[in-house]
Design a protein around this motif. Structure first.
Motif, PDB file in Angstrom:
ATOM      1  N   ALA A  23      -6.097 -16.017 -19.408  1.00  0.00           N
ATOM      2  CA  ALA A  23      -5.487 -16.267 -18.104  1.00  0.00           C
ATOM      3  C   ALA A  23      -5.143 -17.748 -17.952  1.00  0.00           C
ATOM      4  N   PRO A  24      -4.022 -18.070 -17.307  1.00  0.00           N
ATOM      5  CA  PRO A  24      -3.615 -19.474 -17.166  1.00  0.00           C
ATOM      6  C   PRO A  24      -4.683 -20.371 -16.544  1.00  0.00           C
ATOM      7  N   LEU A  25      -5.353 -19.906 -15.476  1.00  0.00           N
ATOM      8  CA  LEU A  25      -6.356 -20.753 -14.831  1.00  0.00           C
ATOM      9  C   LEU A  25      -7.507 -21.083 -15.774  1.00  0.00           C
ATOM     10  N   TRP A  26      -7.880 -20.130 -16.616  1.00  0.00           N
ATOM     11  CA  TRP A  26      -8.978 -20.361 -17.565  1.00  0.00           C
ATOM     12  C   TRP A  26      -8.560 -21.393 -18.609  1.00  0.00           C
ATOM     13  N   MET A  27      -7.347 -21.242 -19.147  1.00  0.00           N
ATOM     14  CA  MET A  27      -6.873 -22.206 -20.147  1.00  0.00           C
ATOM     15  C   MET A  27      -6.658 -23.584 -19.528  1.00  0.00           C
ATOM     16  N   ASP A  28      -6.216 -23.622 -18.268  1.00  0.00           N
ATOM     17  CA  ASP A  28      -6.065 -24.907 -17.582  1.00  0.00           C
ATOM     18  C   ASP A  28      -7.399 -25.644 -17.510  1.00  0.00           C
ATOM     19  N   ALA A  62      -1.732 -10.207 -11.134  1.00  0.00           N
ATOM     20  CA  ALA A  62      -2.650 -11.185 -10.540  1.00  0.00           C
ATOM     21  C   ALA A  62      -2.026 -12.563 -10.380  1.00  0.00           C
ATOM     22  N   ASN A  63      -0.873 -12.796 -11.030  1.00  0.00           N
ATOM     23  CA  ASN A  63      -0.195 -14.099 -10.965  1.00  0.00           C
ATOM     24  C   ASN A  63       1.292 -13.873 -10.687  1.00  0.00           C
ATOM     25  N   PRO A  64       1.641 -13.433  -9.480  1.00  0.00           N
ATOM     26  CA  PRO A  64       3.038 -13.065  -9.208  1.00  0.00           C
ATOM     27  C   PRO A  64       4.017 -14.233  -9.257  1.00  0.00           C
ATOM     28  N   ASP A  65       3.508 -15.477  -9.235  1.00  0.00           N
ATOM     29  CA  ASP A  65       4.400 -16.634  -9.316  1.00  0.00           C
ATOM     30  C   ASP A  65       4.583 -17.117 -10.754  1.00  0.00           C
ATOM     31  N   HIS A  66       4.020 -16.402 -11.732  1.00  0.00           N
ATOM     32  CA  HIS A  66       4.237 -16.683 -13.151  1.00  0.00           C
ATOM     33  C   HIS A  66       5.139 -15.598 -13.743  1.00  0.00           C
ATOM     34  N   HIS A  67       5.729 -15.909 -14.895  1.00  0.00           N
ATOM     35  CA  HIS A  67       6.509 -14.908 -15.620  1.00  0.00           C
ATOM     36  C   HIS A  67       5.845 -14.665 -16.974  1.00  0.00           C
ATOM     37  N   PHE A  68       5.771 -13.394 -17.369  1.00  0.00           N
ATOM     38  CA  PHE A  68       5.031 -13.012 -18.570  1.00  0.00           C
ATOM     39  C   PHE A  68       5.945 -12.290 -19.554  1.00  0.00           C
ATOM     40  N   ILE A  69       5.760 -12.618 -20.837  1.00  0.00           N
ATOM     41  CA  ILE A  69       6.577 -12.044 -21.908  1.00  0.00           C
ATOM     42  C   ILE A  69       5.635 -11.509 -22.979  1.00  0.00           C
ATOM     43  N   GLY A  70       5.767 -10.236 -23.296  1.00  0.00           N
ATOM     44  CA  GLY A  70       4.941  -9.631 -24.330  1.00  0.00           C
ATOM     45  C   GLY A  70       5.778  -9.202 -25.517  1.00  0.00           C
ATOM     46  N   ARG A 415      -6.088  10.668 -13.269  1.00  0.00           N
ATOM     47  CA  ARG A 415      -5.387  11.689 -14.052  1.00  0.00           C
ATOM     48  C   ARG A 415      -5.722  11.609 -15.539  1.00  0.00           C
ATOM     49  N   GLY A 416      -6.667  10.728 -15.889  1.00  0.00           N
ATOM     50  CA  GLY A 416      -7.141  10.684 -17.266  1.00  0.00           C
ATOM     51  C   GLY A 416      -6.789   9.453 -18.062  1.00  0.00           C
ATOM     52  N   ALA A 417      -6.081   8.475 -17.481  1.00  0.00           N
ATOM     53  CA  ALA A 417      -5.732   7.255 -18.219  1.00  0.00           C
ATOM     54  C   ALA A 417      -6.990   6.440 -18.517  1.00  0.00           C
ATOM     55  N   PRO A 418      -7.041   5.749 -19.672  1.00  0.00           N
ATOM     56  CA  PRO A 418      -8.259   5.027 -20.073  1.00  0.00           C
ATOM     57  C   PRO A 418      -8.306   3.577 -19.611  1.00  0.00           C
ATOM     58  N   TYR A 419      -7.625   3.233 -18.519  1.00  0.00           N
ATOM     59  CA  TYR A 419      -7.578   1.846 -18.062  1.00  0.00           C
ATOM     60  C   TYR A 419      -8.915   1.437 -17.446  1.00  0.00           C
ATOM     61  N   GLN A 420      -9.214   0.134 -17.532  1.00  0.00           N
ATOM     62  CA  GLN A 420     -10.481  -0.369 -16.994  1.00  0.00           C
ATOM     63  C   GLN A 420     -10.315  -1.529 -16.016  1.00  0.00           C
ATOM     64  N   TYR A 421      -9.341  -2.409 -16.226  1.00  0.00           N
ATOM     65  CA  TYR A 421      -9.343  -3.693 -15.519  1.00  0.00           C
ATOM     66  C   TYR A 421      -8.455  -3.669 -14.281  1.00  0.00           C
ATOM     67  N   ILE A 422      -8.971  -4.281 -13.216  1.00  0.00           N
ATOM     68  CA  ILE A 422      -8.256  -4.380 -11.953  1.00  0.00           C
ATOM     69  C   ILE A 422      -7.715  -5.797 -11.799  1.00  0.00           C
ATOM     70  N   ALA A 423      -6.499  -5.924 -11.284  1.00  0.00           N
ATOM     71  CA  ALA A 423      -5.861  -7.232 -11.097  1.00  0.00           C
ATOM     72  C   ALA A 423      -6.351  -7.874  -9.808  1.00  0.00           C
ATOM     73  N   LEU A 424      -6.762  -9.148  -9.894  1.00  0.00           N
ATOM     74  CA  LEU A 424      -7.314  -9.866  -8.748  1.00  0.00           C
ATOM     75  C   LEU A 424      -6.593 -11.199  -8.584  1.00  0.00           C
ATOM     76  N   PRO A 425      -5.604 -11.261  -7.697  1.00  0.00           N
ATOM     77  CA  PRO A 425      -4.824 -12.495  -7.548  1.00  0.00           C
ATOM     78  C   PRO A 425      -5.632 -13.680  -7.041  1.00  0.00           C
ATOM     79  N   GLY A 426      -6.747 -13.429  -6.365  1.00  0.00           N
ATOM     80  CA  GLY A 426      -7.571 -14.535  -5.887  1.00  0.00           C
ATOM     81  C   GLY A 426      -8.089 -15.413  -7.002  1.00  0.00           C
ATOM     82  N   ILE A 427      -8.251 -14.835  -8.195  1.00  0.00           N
ATOM     83  CA  ILE A 427      -8.708 -15.611  -9.350  1.00  0.00           C
ATOM     84  C   ILE A 427      -7.682 -15.588 -10.483  1.00  0.00           C
ATOM     85  N   GLY A 428      -6.516 -14.990 -10.233  1.00  0.00           N
ATOM     86  CA  GLY A 428      -5.473 -14.952 -11.255  1.00  0.00           C
ATOM     87  C   GLY A 428      -5.913 -14.271 -12.527  1.00  0.00           C
TER      88      GLY A 428
END
Length: 508
Positions: A23-28, A62-70, A415-428
């Motif tokens: 995450a950007p804040l962690w690397m910062d 979690a970071n709507p003011d950033h742009h992400f490229i995968g 519905r059965g998807a294996p997702y785990q992580y929730i997006a939290l904009p307060g901590i990006g």
């Protein structure tokens, strides 16, 4: 195996992970800690080897003011990633199917330079030509002053695993990348152990690795196949990665495993040896040998923008942190690669108590602890973040995208998807929830406002997936037992976790 795979396993899709250190804040924080000004120009992040794209979507929400490229070369991964972004309404993210070697050789990259580049674990699983392509892309795709994160299996700690991987690869060459090859390799290793094979006595870590693999949870199977069946599997000393990264004009900055940056946590004799290292690269290598390092999360910079000592402390003072655990649950014993560390009650408890009242800037925390230097406070914050007790705050929180993303994910998990992580904009960043908690969120979204109603909602969703609820290894069969057990498990979620998710902008 066809040429486009470059020896990489594509028979099974990769997992749906998220890694907070990307995450950007962690690397910062790492950049500032190591005396380099965090980037702030484009707010663009590039992930090379994005896999299923789930983690990058969490960061985008979690970071709507950033742009992400995968970018990933597996079309199955990119198809999933694009579908997830489309379904959840994310507009600040794009995914590209691309071969790293072809991209590195192209005249132009299909994106503008970024401030951040991340690549989790990929270096360990690709051949040298692909690694060189990754660093050439970094040279062209990362802006001056930009940060690059690379994690990889490190030496000497992973040395004992080499026989395991080689044996698994041999079985895969004969019977394919599948459970049969995996189990056959483990059985062969067990037989070698039973007859007192010398490799077990000469590699003390081999037995622990075998036991770990024999007990692996079912949901880790796809990850383990990627970890052990890749034809280009490699282990590295930190100096080797630093040498290769120089191709991208990258200079090692520090570790995203925050305690690894604090040599003061080591015993005095070890610190004295580090101080005798002739240069920073050898100092880092000495440390890995001293602690038997097995996994590294390296942060590099493409051109240091120096922050002078006086500026560094002033910039840290303006950083904001927030508590992520109930104050009474915060442990002051920290398990680190450098050994177990116990924080002083007189230092850490006042920090936790202050954060229990709400997010605080480090300047405010310093006023509460005037006898503590800012650098000591920064170290304490780093250890608490490492433990998951606190997170780095966004200055402003926009929660609309994250709430919508999390609602769709909750519905998908139901519905059965294996997702785990929730997006939290307060901590990006993101936080892991289990399947029952996700189902409770979905029930809550549809009107379940009490603990009992959420428990009933989870029961209905489990039933819809033909899943049982286990207690002490046995399935619960009666309705009263099921509701009682679900209520017991959900009580801390409703009273503690749900208010936290609201405060961090993840749910309404």
């Amino acid at each position: 195996m066809s040429d486009w795979q470059h020896g990489y396993v594509t028979d099974l899709p990769y997992t749906y992970g998220f890694y907070r250190e990307c995450a950007p804040l962690w690397m910062d924080w790492v950049a500032l800690l190591r005396g380099s000004e965090p980037p702030a120009a484009t707010r663009r992040l590039l992930e090379l080897g994005c896999g299923q794209g789930y983690g990058l979507c969490v960061m985008a929400a979690a970071n709507p003011d950033h742009h992400f490229i995968g970018v990933d070369f597996n079309p199955e991964h990119i198809a999933h990633a694009r579908g997830l972004a489309r379904r959840t309404g994310l507009t600040n993210i794009e995914f590209h199917e691309g071969d790293f070697i072809a991209l590195a050789n192209s005249h132009t990259l299909p994106w503008s330079p970024c401030d951040y580049l991340v690549s989790h674990g990929i270096l360990s699983w690709v051949n040298r030509a692909v690694r060189e392509a990754i660093f050439r892309i970094a040279d062209r795709g990362l802006a001056p002053g930009g940060l690059a994160y690379f994690s990889y299996n490190a030496l000497p700690g992973w040395l004992a695993t080499h026989p395991v991987q080689h044996l698994m690869r041999q079985f895969a060459d004969r019977t394919g990348v599948n459970a049969l090859s995996f189990d056959s390799a483990l059985q062969a290793l067990q037989r070698l152990k039973d007859v007192n094979a010398s490799v077990f006595s000469n590699q003390p870590g081999l037995n622990a690795r075998l036991e770990q693999l024999q007990k692996h949870p079912k949901h880790q199977t796809n990850y383990l196949f990627h970890e052990y069946f890749n034809g280009a599997w490699s282990l590295f000393y930190c100096t080797q990665v630093a040498d290769e990264a120089a191709l991208g004009k990258l200079r090692y900055l520090g570790s995203a495993t925050l305690p690894d940056n604090y040599d003061t946590l080591l015993p005095e004799a070890m610190r004295q040896m580090l101080d005798q290292a002739p240069d920073p690269a050898l100092r880092e290598l000495y440390k890995d040998l001293l602690i038997n390092q097995s996994f590294r999360r390296d942060v590099f910079v493409r051109g240091v923008a120096p922050v002078w000592p006086g500026e560094q402390m002033a910039l840290f003072a303006q950083r904001q942190v927030t508590l992520l655990q109930p104050p009474e649950a915060v442990a002051l014993t920290f398990k680190t690669n450098l050994g177990e560390v116990t924080g002083r009650e007189t230092v850490y408890r006042p920090i936790v108590e202050a954060l229990a009242k709400g997010p605080r800037r480090l300047a405010e925390l310093h006023k509460l602890l005037p006898d503590l230097t800012v650098s000591a406070l920064v170290q304490a914050i780093g250890l608490l973040a490492h433990n998951g007790a606190l997170g780095f705050c966004q200055p402003e929180t926009k929660s609309k995208a994250a709430i919508q993303f999390n609602q769709i994910v909750a519905e998908s998990v139901a519905r059965g998807a294996p997702y785990q992580y929730i997006a939290l904009p307060g901590i990006g960043s993101g936080m892991a929830l289990d399947e029952i908690q996700w189902m409770a969120l979905d029930a809550h979204r549809q009107g379940a406002g009490t603990l009992e109603a959420m428990a009933q909602g989870v029961r209905t969703r489990l039933q819809g997936l033909n899943k049982s609820l286990l207690k002490d290894g046995q399935p619960l069969t009666t309705e009263p037992e099921l509701i009682a057990e679900l209520s017991r498990r959900l009580e801390p979620f409703v009273t503690q976790t749900l208010p936290l998710l609201r405060r961090l902008g993840g749910v309404k």
